[in-house]
Design a protein around this motif. Sequence first.
Motif, PDB file in Angstrom:
ATOM      1  N   ILE A  77      36.575  14.148 -11.748  1.00 55.28           N
ATOM      2  CA  ILE A  77      36.464  15.574 -12.072  1.00 55.28           C
ATOM      3  C   ILE A  77      35.630  16.272 -10.995  1.00 55.28           C
ATOM      4  O   ILE A  77      35.999  17.327 -10.476  1.00 55.28           O
ATOM      5  N   ILE A  78      34.536  15.660 -10.625  1.00 48.97           N
ATOM      6  CA  ILE A  78      33.672  16.289  -9.615  1.00 48.97           C
ATOM      7  C   ILE A  78      34.357  16.266  -8.243  1.00 48.97           C
ATOM      8  O   ILE A  78      34.208  17.183  -7.437  1.00 48.97           O
ATOM      9  N   LEU A  79      35.167  15.223  -8.020  1.00 48.89           N
ATOM     10  CA  LEU A  79      35.918  15.173  -6.762  1.00 48.89           C
ATOM     11  C   LEU A  79      36.963  16.299  -6.724  1.00 48.89           C
ATOM     12  O   LEU A  79      37.174  16.940  -5.691  1.00 48.89           O
ATOM     13  N   GLY A  80      37.583  16.546  -7.884  1.00 49.55           N
ATOM     14  CA  GLY A  80      38.545  17.647  -7.985  1.00 49.55           C
ATOM     15  C   GLY A  80      37.869  18.977  -7.663  1.00 49.55           C
ATOM     16  O   GLY A  80      38.411  19.806  -6.917  1.00 49.55           O
ATOM     17  N   ALA A  81      36.682  19.158  -8.198  1.00 49.75           N
ATOM     18  CA  ALA A  81      35.932  20.390  -7.929  1.00 49.75           C
ATOM     19  C   ALA A  81      35.639  20.517  -6.438  1.00 49.75           C
ATOM     20  O   ALA A  81      35.752  21.593  -5.837  1.00 49.75           O
ATOM     21  N   PHE A  82      35.298  19.379  -5.827  1.00 52.23           N
ATOM     22  CA  PHE A  82      34.996  19.382  -4.390  1.00 52.23           C
ATOM     23  C   PHE A  82      36.204  19.823  -3.562  1.00 52.23           C
ATOM     24  O   PHE A  82      36.079  20.659  -2.659  1.00 52.23           O
ATOM     25  N   ILE A  83      37.380  19.304  -3.876  1.00 55.56           N
ATOM     26  CA  ILE A  83      38.538  19.664  -3.045  1.00 55.56           C
ATOM     27  C   ILE A  83      38.947  21.117  -3.271  1.00 55.56           C
ATOM     28  O   ILE A  83      39.420  21.792  -2.378  1.00 55.56           O
ATOM     29  N   GLU A  84      38.712  21.612  -4.490  1.00 56.89           N
ATOM     30  CA  GLU A  84      39.001  23.020  -4.750  1.00 56.89           C
ATOM     31  C   GLU A  84      38.051  23.908  -3.938  1.00 56.89           C
ATOM     32  O   GLU A  84      38.455  24.909  -3.347  1.00 56.89           O
ATOM     33  N   LEU A  85      36.799  23.509  -3.887  1.00 57.68           N
ATOM     34  CA  LEU A  85      35.778  24.306  -3.196  1.00 57.68           C
ATOM     35  C   LEU A  85      35.943  24.292  -1.684  1.00 57.68           C
ATOM     36  O   LEU A  85      35.793  25.305  -1.016  1.00 57.68           O
ATOM     37  N   THR A  86      36.201  23.130  -1.143  1.00 55.51           N
ATOM     38  CA  THR A  86      36.154  22.976   0.319  1.00 55.51           C
ATOM     39  C   THR A  86      37.519  22.958   0.973  1.00 55.51           C
ATOM     40  O   THR A  86      37.636  23.260   2.156  1.00 55.51           O
ATOM     41  N   ARG A  87      38.537  22.594   0.227  1.00 51.25           N
ATOM     42  CA  ARG A  87      39.891  22.424   0.773  1.00 51.25           C
ATOM     43  C   ARG A  87      39.892  21.454   1.961  1.00 51.25           C
ATOM     44  O   ARG A  87      40.692  21.598   2.887  1.00 51.25           O
ATOM     45  N   SER A  88      38.959  20.537   1.934  1.00 51.61           N
ATOM     46  CA  SER A  88      38.901  19.551   3.018  1.00 51.61           C
ATOM     47  C   SER A  88      40.145  18.682   3.037  1.00 51.61           C
ATOM     48  O   SER A  88      40.632  18.291   4.088  1.00 51.61           O
ATOM     49  N   VAL A  89      40.593  18.344   1.844  1.00 47.38           N
ATOM     50  CA  VAL A  89      41.835  17.597   1.705  1.00 47.38           C
ATOM     51  C   VAL A  89      42.587  18.167   0.508  1.00 47.38           C
ATOM     52  O   VAL A  89      41.993  18.871  -0.316  1.00 47.38           O
TER      53      VAL A  89
END
Lengths: 189, 249, 356
Positions: free
Chosen positions: A131-143
Amino acid sequence: MSQEIILAGFGGQGVMSMGQLLAYAGLVEGKQVSWIPSYGPEMRGGTANCSVTISDEEVSSPIIAEPDTLIVLNRPSLEKFEQDVKPGGRLLINSSLIDIEPQRQDLQVLKLPVNELAQEKLGNTRVSNMIILGAFIELTRSVTLESVLGALKKVLPEYRHNLIPLNRRALETGMKVAKTEILHLRSCG
Amino acid sequence: MRPVFHRPEALTAIKTHYCPGCTHGIIHRLIAEVIDELGVREETIGVSPVGCSVLAYSYFNLDMQQAAHGRAPAVATGIKRVHPQKVVFTYQGDGDLAAIGTAEIVHAAARSEKITTIFVNNAIYGMTGGQMAPTTLLRQKSMTSPKGREAAPQGYPIRVSEMLATLDGAAYIARVSVHNPQEVSKAKKAIKTAFEYQMAGIGFALVEVLSTCPTNWGCTPTESLKWLVENMLPVYPLGVKKMQREVSI
Amino acid sequence: MAKVLMKGNEALAEAAIRAGCRYFFGYPITPQNEIPEYLAKRLPEVGGVFVQAESEIAAINMVYGAAGAGARVMTSSSGPGISLKQEGITYIAGAELPCVIVNIQRGGPGLGGIQPAQSDYFQAVKGGGHGDYKLLVLAPATVQEMVDLMGKAFDLADEYRNPVMILGDGILGQMMEPVELTEQNHTQRTEKPWATTGAKGRSPNVITSLFLDPVELEKHNLHLQTKYDRMSQETLWENYKTKDAELVLVGYGTSARIAKAAVDQAREQGIKAGLFRPISLFPFPKNALQEACKQANHVLTVEMSMGQLVEDVRYNLEFKVPVHLYGRVGGMVPTTRSVLEEVKRWVNSGEGGGNL
């Protein structure tokens, strides 16, 4: 473009595998990546952290002293790494287990009660880290989400592929929460 | 006319450096005869140690590797794992095998490495000039136990064969002597058995050979044979300590 | 072939198998345990042999035996274990046997710690055990390079009949990076007529490092020295922005990567910095270093030690340029920022100069 991330938590919270997944997702996208674990004498239950770099160019130093993003799953990790985050960087906090406020005022902070979210939305706390990883990709669009799912297929053995739909839902849950929070942050900011 | 006595093919014509009366020469010959009789001279790789027999590679007409002090069983392990079909043996003295190389011999036996070890026990360090060995008898004088070895603080002599026989990995363990023709004949039989155990793939085999060191014992060759019988045999009883048809690995 | 994400230790182990290595003898020690663990699983799959020895000493002597028997063989360890192996290594060098030894360095002295370090440099490049001998020492800086140097290490070992050391560190061993595992064809190209295989139809082969006659032993040492001199053609290095560099950073392995990042940041600030990275530590790329430091007023080594590489850099630059040290030890890793500060300190010091 380069994104440097430190992920930290208790051993067993899935910090290492979350970092590996992120690095692998970067690799799937043809980016340059590196993943470095902390390693110590404790085998289980101690604090664990890893550093992930995802970059368009060659990763010169894989050592991350000042992460762009810090993801912390427990309180000791927040206390240990908060001061290192790059000025204006991002901080993702597992508020299920962290009951203190961050000290820094310059960071973009996102608090997610991932343990509760995992229990309520998915009925399985073992995917809290996703879940926190999902939040990270939404925030940063790194991947992208697709890259993470592609990476999952590679890191999970075939007989574990039945877990991919659950992981997808966990990632999507994190993305959705992050999106709402960002809108909220914007309207407040 | 048919010659009745000749140099085994597995020995070179080089004259050994061993002292007069030393039984290393007999033991070398026994090994060479066994190798010839088994027809494996061209299939055998020997490992010589540090000690009096450090130059054994010059005397055996075989492929040989010289090992660091005590490490012959480890070196032999490396060779045997590369050439499992070949015959690999180590030739080691008491300081080499029972002091500095204790760990190596114990673990080679524990792993049941398919090698053969010939362990020459003369109760003294020969090459370095007569210092106390792990097998030096109580009350035996040496350069480093000038008043005779005492259990405190110098410890008790180690019975290697009995100790190794307790290990599940040890397949054949025997102690022999070469102080008279009958015993020489028995020693050869034991050495042959130890090689046969390896060739049959049964497991680790060791023959401890009680040997003399007239020079460092400070006696004549004849006296040394008598000394061995009177002093070593009571502490190091001869016989087969273990003989296992098969070892389960 | 597509890239995969692998830990340095595991990638190195896989590369060894692809280089034709079928024998591994080792003993557990952090931070290199993934090497024996990986090989314990993989070697039997390819008809190879993995033995966990009773000690580091036994392990290196098993390597001696297997190398003498003609096999491609390796062992791996970290500082304390490498110290124990020194006995076997000097015998292997003395008997001129080929093998590969991996040292994933950790902090010392003594039991030290388990975090990354580069304080075994002297031990690696100056011999390490008793007697006059040298190892070929290769220092990778990425997981890919760990893979690429593995095949080369075995080839060099065979060619020179000499032990080759891969000198890594805890970070390289533990980190994951994308890596391409090329299909290598290293099925032992070198003939080994000297190996102990049983004296079938030939006179016996003897593997030994014993020469009791001083005349013979001196002759043997002179022969070894000729070989070490000949190795100077095997130097490997990387230059990064050294052409116009007024300050040249020198580092190997992980330190070199940190230094590289510092070079980029220094350049952004208008400082003409560059990096010279020796890949072969023995033989040391002396000429290349001198060339890289032609314009330099200052040279700064970055290492995870109290200053070992720095001595070789000074010596190889023949003391014509001031050579400074920035070292972190005990498992502490230099940061790009701290290296940059050192760079600025020397550039702004007004001292320095000299010419090559």
